[in-house]
Design an enzyme around this catalytic site. Sequence first.
Site, PDB file in Angstrom:
ATOM      1  CE1 TYR A 191      41.913  29.706  42.824  1.00 20.16           C
ATOM      2  CE2 TYR A 191      44.036  28.591  42.819  1.00 20.16           C
ATOM      3  CZ  TYR A 191      42.673  28.549  42.990  1.00 20.16           C
ATOM      4  OH  TYR A 191      42.060  27.373  43.334  1.00 20.16           O
TER       5      TYR A 191
ATOM      6  CB  ALA B 257      47.695  36.467  46.840  1.00 17.17           C
TER       7      ALA B 257
END
Length: 283
Positions: A177, A179
Amino acid sequence: KVLCAAGIIVGLLAFFWRDTFNPDSISGARVLLTGASTGIGEQMAYHYSRFGAEIVLTARRGTLLQKVMEKCLQLGAKKVFYIQADMSSPQAPEEVVHFALQKLGGLDHLVLNHIGGTPFRMWDGDVEHTRWLMQVNFLSYVALASAALPILAESKGSLIVVSSLTGKISTPFTTSYSATKFALDGFFSSLRHELAMQKQDVCITLCILGLIDTEMALEKTRDKVYMSAYPAAEAALTIIKGGATRAREVFYPWWLELLCCLRDWFPDQRDVVIQSFYNYTSA
Ligand code: NDP
């Protein structure tokens, strides 16, 4: 020291001289809103309706969208339509923008808000899930923006990207998430430069949110995070005001902006503070 003091003064001046929000600027505005069936997206739909906007809502679940649409009409939206779409499908973004253009005849605000489901736990090596989440949370945003940019350029409109503290400062249990949210910052902050260089009057507002009391967030973080959750309706209004005043970035709650300022100055202390908010044993 002089540079640092000058930076603080400029920051404070910018903080107090932000444009003030004029609700009339949204009356009649044509808005495409993703992730509109629940949570912060649903609350944004209601605020836009109270301001008299024309809205296209999208998410996967038609029954929920239908209910949100009915409430929007009661609250004062000038026009409301919805289209079901799954943003894990590479074709969906273009179809949704095409639908919005057909129904509204143009676009003033594109609000990118949806996210795919992801576990809140330690990294377990599931690369396929990360690939899928990149499609839903990042690549579909890029595709929606690409399809809508020529229309937003015509209307001198706003592109509003909903992100997270986790897209500015890494936190535990959110590897994939986080990233996707960092990727949004990289892509859209670079695009903001390019639009300015091309003298295109489309503003990009990146919205940095802390923990918000949506059902999804509360369920995932229960017993794992020691932090207060802030109200979704207020988060939604902050996002809308940021887009309407053409802010570069908005932070909700406001103190996240200070945390982000400090993040690179004291990295070791910052990491200790962040870890103190998390229950490591229940993850
Ligand atoms: P919700 O889970 O409540 O809402 C997510 C929305 O996305 C729903 O409308 C959902 O509808 C839609 N959605 C999910 N999967 C897909 C898909 N594959 N294709 C299209 N739409 C999809 O999330 P929140 O309201 O809490 O979050 C909204 C935004 O705020 C996100 O960008 C999130 O990262 C950000 N944020 C939230 C925080 C929080 O604590 N709540 C903290 C920081 C940032 P449906 O299932 O019907 O498709």
